[in-house]
Design a protein around this motif. Sequence first.
Motif, PDB file in Angstrom:
ATOM      1  N   ALA A  59     -15.640   9.759  -1.860  1.00 36.29           N
ATOM      2  CA  ALA A  59     -14.525   9.336  -2.240  1.00 36.29           C
ATOM      3  C   ALA A  59     -13.159   9.012  -1.471  1.00 36.29           C
ATOM      4  N   VAL A  60     -12.996   9.827  -0.480  1.00 32.66           N
ATOM      5  CA  VAL A  60     -11.782   9.955   0.507  1.00 32.66           C
ATOM      6  C   VAL A  60     -12.282   8.650   1.319  1.00 32.66           C
ATOM      7  N   GLU A  61     -13.597   8.622   1.953  1.00 30.54           N
ATOM      8  CA  GLU A  61     -14.102   7.336   2.838  1.00 30.54           C
ATOM      9  C   GLU A  61     -13.933   5.965   1.917  1.00 30.54           C
ATOM     10  N   ARG A  62     -14.295   6.007   0.674  1.00 29.52           N
ATOM     11  CA  ARG A  62     -14.295   4.962  -0.208  1.00 29.52           C
ATOM     12  C   ARG A  62     -12.864   4.258  -0.286  1.00 29.52           C
ATOM     13  N   VAL A  63     -12.084   5.304  -0.880  1.00 28.46           N
ATOM     14  CA  VAL A  63     -10.494   4.872  -0.915  1.00 28.46           C
ATOM     15  C   VAL A  63      -9.818   4.228   0.258  1.00 28.46           C
ATOM     16  N   THR A  64     -10.191   4.950   1.368  1.00 27.14           N
ATOM     17  CA  THR A  64      -9.590   4.569   2.573  1.00 27.14           C
ATOM     18  C   THR A  64     -10.069   3.122   2.892  1.00 27.14           C
ATOM     19  N   ARG A  65     -11.350   2.839   2.766  1.00 22.07           N
ATOM     20  CA  ARG A  65     -12.015   1.478   3.155  1.00 22.07           C
ATOM     21  C   ARG A  65     -11.365   0.609   2.274  1.00 22.07           C
ATOM     22  N   GLU A  66     -11.450   0.880   0.873  1.00 22.43           N
ATOM     23  CA  GLU A  66     -10.531  -0.251   0.065  1.00 22.43           C
ATOM     24  C   GLU A  66      -9.116  -0.439   0.298  1.00 22.43           C
ATOM     25  N   LEU A  67      -8.426   0.571   0.698  1.00 27.36           N
ATOM     26  CA  LEU A  67      -7.108   0.277   0.940  1.00 27.36           C
ATOM     27  C   LEU A  67      -6.895  -0.422   2.394  1.00 27.36           C
ATOM     28  N   CYS A  68      -7.662  -0.478   3.319  1.00 28.05           N
ATOM     29  CA  CYS A  68      -7.731  -1.081   4.404  1.00 28.05           C
ATOM     30  C   CYS A  68      -8.268  -2.687   3.935  1.00 28.05           C
TER      31      CYS A  68
END
Length: 296
Positions: A59-68
């Motif tokens: 979830a942390v990786e996904r949200v970081t990727r989406e924020l970028c």
Amino acid sequence: MVELHCHLDGSLRLSTLEELLRQKNCPIPEDIRFHPGMGIQEALSKFLTTLSALQDPDAVERVTRELCEDAREFKHIHTEIRFAPQFHLGAPTEEIVDAAISGLDENANLILCGLYGEPPSVLNNLVEIARTRPRVVGIDLAGAPLKDHRYHLMDYDEPFTRARELGIGRTVHAAEGRSPKEIDVAINFLHAQRIGHGLTLLEDWKTLDLVLERGITIEACITSNWHTGAISHPSKHPIKQWVDQGVKVAICADNILLSDTVLPIEYTRATQQCGLSYKDISICKANAQQAIFQRR
């Protein structure tokens, strides 16, 4: 545009939050967003919901990727994303940080946050994690102090001094409607290069002189300060006075989801409600770019 003050757990997509909460059979509150005058403690309580959806590395990786991805859509040339990995309990802190790093693109880096009241050892650990991870460019002390906290601002001098020795950037949430002396402590003892919020800066001329002398950048978060009640209306934000005094100011969004804002909205608010000229805006954009944390 450069975004220097953006909290991961306050800036995920609403659709992603809803999906992640559904996977955990947790409903999303109807009042997840901030609202004007709510107060900082109520605002901080909103993160309990977003954090509950971000406990595991995926979830942390996904949200970081989406924020970028969202940052690219809004034409950011660089974004510093900050979060407190010690509150994501689905894996060891190091794995949570590595998951966030995996979600970064070439135009983003991480800042790791300790929170007011936490033992300084927590921040020591974050600095140690950052030491071997060049994509972690800074540390922060976030949240807000409470009277019953065992540890206070001065108690965090050791991890921030260690960060300076390692060439890791330092920023501190300070004077968010509280005493401007927090800024003095953050600069003189925590070696802060940037200050988050800093609203009461102009209440003490010695503090203002210190900020000007050291070339400290203030991370201005207009909508956020309105929501937490630190200012009664965006037009009451001191950003125009700061710029006129020669303070280095960077305009920031703080929490994209929770404050329902993005950096372009903050720039528009700064011109239409705070009185910044186009020249002032250009200066703020240049300040933000110059204040990007660089690992040495």
